[in-house]
Scaffold this active site. Structure first.
Site, short mmCIF file in Angstrom:
data_model
loop_
_atom_site.label_atom_id
_atom_site.label_comp_id
_atom_site.label_asym_id
_atom_site.label_seq_id
_atom_site.Cartn_x
_atom_site.Cartn_y
_atom_site.Cartn_z
N LYS A 52 13.69 -14.78 -9.80
CA LYS A 52 13.22 -13.85 -10.48
C LYS A 52 12.52 -14.11 -11.66
CE LYS A 52 15.30 -10.18 -9.26
NZ LYS A 52 14.76 -10.69 -7.99
N CYS B 296 0.78 -1.35 0.12
CA CYS B 296 -0.06 0.13 0.10
C CYS B 296 0.80 1.24 0.06
CB CYS B 296 -0.82 0.08 1.19
SG CYS B 296 -1.84 -1.35 1.27
C1 AGP Z 1 12.96 -9.35 -4.98
O1 AGP Z 1 12.82 -9.46 -6.42
C2 AGP Z 1 11.63 -9.45 -4.19
N1 AGP Z 1 10.50 -8.49 -5.11
C3 AGP Z 1 11.48 -9.46 -2.79
O2 AGP Z 1 12.09 -11.04 -2.53
C4 AGP Z 1 12.34 -8.71 -1.84
O3 AGP Z 1 13.73 -8.82 -1.93
C5 AGP Z 1 12.06 -9.11 -0.28
O4 AGP Z 1 10.53 -8.90 -0.27
C6 AGP Z 1 12.66 -8.25 0.51
O5 AGP Z 1 12.64 -6.97 0.56
P1 AGP Z 1 13.53 -6.07 1.34
O6 AGP Z 1 14.77 -5.93 0.84
O7 AGP Z 1 12.74 -4.47 1.02
O8 AGP Z 1 13.44 -6.32 2.75
#
Ligand code: AGP
Length: 613
Positions: free
Chosen positions: A488, A2
């Site tokens: 990915k 959000c």
């Molecule tokens: C990565 O491509 C993701 N979208 C996801 O795994 C992300 O790395 C994870 O949610 C951690 O986020 P942060 O680094 O903001 O803590």
């Protein structure tokens, strides 16, 4: 999870809010909505789906001019992503509009209480209860901020709540607990947002809000208190990047732009941290040499891509410093009763600095007496703020949901930390410390070389875009690279993809192999003790009919006869190879999703910043 925007000032509130929502859409795109205050009434428009749907709705049914407004882009938790559940939610008497990020854990009890009092709720959301509670509270509270403070005292869970009242134009009030909220200080105008990106086109002056605080903004004032009305001290800072950094800058996709920015992101993260002799310095680390010397164990906690960076860090930390290092999924960590002492250092890796699982894991570690070091890309976010020290990555704003440049800079920050720790503890790195530090300084140029091979990787993705499943294998630091390549592909191309440690193949996953199945292999540099073993793995895979796609060093000819496709990587030290090996896998996943016609920057069901557990 959000995106939230609030505005008061001389501009048309709707324009400012919609522009802010566009920059925050990466946080959630299940629905979007706005509320504006004009002529003693609140007007809202809200629509399921992306922001474009809301804009089309406003085009059809315009809103009146207004100088006070709030807006929301949703990642659904309670209730389906439809028009009714979209925020803002309005009280029955129409005086209050509320937007919310997070989860109100006791909403069921509050909803039952409201129903018993005759209130008719319209949505399935937890948020709506706040609108009704606040409307009731306003019968006795002297102003909107007072009312919101009283309501917040009744809420449990995580929330950023922003409210407006029909009778108080030029006032927006917000509260935060465990969910992000920043204030933008303008001249004769002020802003609220989940992320500075929402208001960076108007002001670079930002104010961090602390836990359990309420802020009231008017065009000329910003007043912050705790939930009981006591004045709060806040930290004001200047954002170091400008609006153009959060634009696509001529690229079709944010992800493509962010992949291309990786050499610069690496260079910026290294800037001023390694001198000409290879000595590492880390300002802000917040841990004395004595503390670093006395650490008996390191535990890294993170989620998703950041967790993969942590896995790579483990190899570097243990090899260079000989300090035992564990890597834990932050979402599992505190629920398994981990052993934490004051000589354990916990490292939290997070791009956003707001990931709830990682935040809760680090809080837990601090409660147990451990020191916490954050590796983070977002200045002033909650995780670094609550840590003992921080190593900022300087990737700049990452907008695409799939993490790319943040990942490479997290790895760089981990290497820097490992080298620094080795320096302080006098362990050397096994190899010559200064040489490897200087090699790290050359990695930005090497990533640039990999980017030059993008076209061939795109062609490969197009060629195998019909594959139902793709496997990734690697060894040593190539194993987390394989996991990252698979993640990915899952998140962008919505297809089955698995990463394995290549040595594990014969313990089960080899049964998945069949004619034509693409298997992507990350081969360690020649001379690495696992190099020849993985070349054998490639042969085993090929012998079972799989299509072998091999990432190997420039001059590694040993793989030529077993590889259907070869992606060449510049030569670099073993442990630094993830910085070059990850890039082709990012390009590959991006192209696979593009060929399939998917939304690369905003993949389905995901959000950039995961602020709920
Ligand atoms: C990565 O491509 C993701 N979208 C996801 O795994 C992300 O790395 C994870 O949610 C951690 O986020 P942060 O680094 O903001 O803590």
């Amino acid at each position: 999870m959000c995106g939230i925007v609030g505005y008061v000032g001389p501009k048309q509130a709707l324009d400012v809010v919609i522009e802010g929502l566009r920059r925050l859409e990466y946080r959630g795109y299940d629905s979007a909505g706005v509320a504006i205050v004009a002529d003693h009434r609140i007007d809202t428009r809200k629509k399921a789906g992306k922001l474009a749907n809301l804009e089309a709705e406003i085009e059809l049914d315009p809103l009146p001019a207004s100088h006070t407004g709030i807006g929301h882009t949703r990642w659904a938790t309670h209730g389906a992503p439809n028009d009714v559940n979209a925020h803002p939610h309005v009280s029955e008497d129409g005086t209050i509009a509320v937007i919310h990020n997070g989860i109100i854990e006791n909403f069921a009890v509050l909803r039952d209480e409201l129903i018993a009092n005759g209130v008719k709720l319209r949505s399935e959301t937890d948020t709506e209860v706040v609108a009704h509670l606040l409307a009731a509270q306003m019968k006795t509270s002297s102003n909107l901020a007072d009312g919101l403070r009283a309501v917040c005292q009744r809420l449990t869970g995580a929330f950023t709540i922003v409210v407006v009242h029909s009778e108080t134009p030029d006032v927006v009030v917000a509260a935060r607990r465990n969910s992000p909220l920043v204030v933008g200080r303008g001249v004769g105008e002020n802003f609220l947002a989940s992320d500075v990106a929402a208001f960076i086109a108007h002001t670079r002056n930002a104010i961090e809000l602390g836990q359990d605080q309420v802020v009231e903004i008017t065009p000329d004032s910003i007043t912050v208190t705790d939930f009981f009305g006591a004045p709060a001290t806040v930290h004001e800072y200047e954002v170091t990047w400008d609006a153009s950094a959060a634009e696509k800058g001529g690229y079709d996709l944010f992800m493509l732009k962010e992949i291309a920015e990786q050499p610069k992101a690496i260079a910026d993260t290294l800037l001023g941290r390694i001198d000409a002799t290879g000595k590492v310095s880390l300002e802000g680390i917040g841990l004395s040499d004595d503390e670093l010397k006395s650490m008996k164990k390191i535990i890294i906690t993170a989620c998703g891509t950041a967790y993969h960076a942590g896995m790579i860090a483990k190899y570097a930390i243990e090899h260079w410093t000989r300090v035992p290092c564990e890597v834990e999924l932050a979402s599992e960590f505190r629920y398994r009763d981990p052993i934490l002492t004051d000589d354990t250092l916990v490292i939290s890796i997070s791009q956003s600095g707001e990931t709830m699982d990682t935040l809760m894991a680090m809080r837990y570690a601090r409660e147990q007496g451990s020191k916490v070091l954050a590796i983070c890309n977002s200045n002033g976010s909650t995780i670094p703020r609550e840590s003992d020290g921080v190593i900022y990555t300087h990737a700049g704003p990452e907008v695409a949901v799939a993490s790319t440049k943040a990942f490479l800079t997290q790895i760089v920050a981990c290497y820097l930390f490992a080298m620094y720790l080795a320096q302080v503890r006098g362990t050397g790195f096994g190899e010559s410390s200064s040489d490897i530090a200087l090699e790290l300084g050359r990695m930005s140029a090497k990533v640039d070389l990999v980017l030059d091979t993008s076209e061939a990787i795109r062609e490969l993705a197009q060629e195998i875009s019909d594959a139902q499943s793709i496997l990734f294998i690697g060894r040593s630091v190539g194993f987390p690279v394989a996991l990252e390549g698979a993640l990915k592909l899952k998140e962008l191309a919505y297809m089955h993809a698995e990463g394995f440690a290549a040595g594990e193949l014969k313990h089960g996953p080899i049964a998945l192999l069949e004619e034509g199945l693409p298997v992507i292999v990350v081969v360690p540099p020649q001379g690495h003790e696992l190099h020849d073993k993985i070349v054998s793995n490639i042969q085993e895979v090929r012998a079972r009919g799989a299509k072998t796609i091999v990432l190997a060093e420039d001059d590694d000819m040993t793989i030529n006869e077993f590889a259907h496709h070869i992606i060449r990587l510049p030569k670099c030290p073993d442990l630094l190879q993830p910085l070059v090996a990850t890039v082709p896998l990012q390009i590959f996943a991006c192209e696979m999703a593009t060929v399939k016609g998917y939304d690369v920057d905003q993949p389905r069901n995901l959000a950039k910043s995961v602020t709920v557990e």
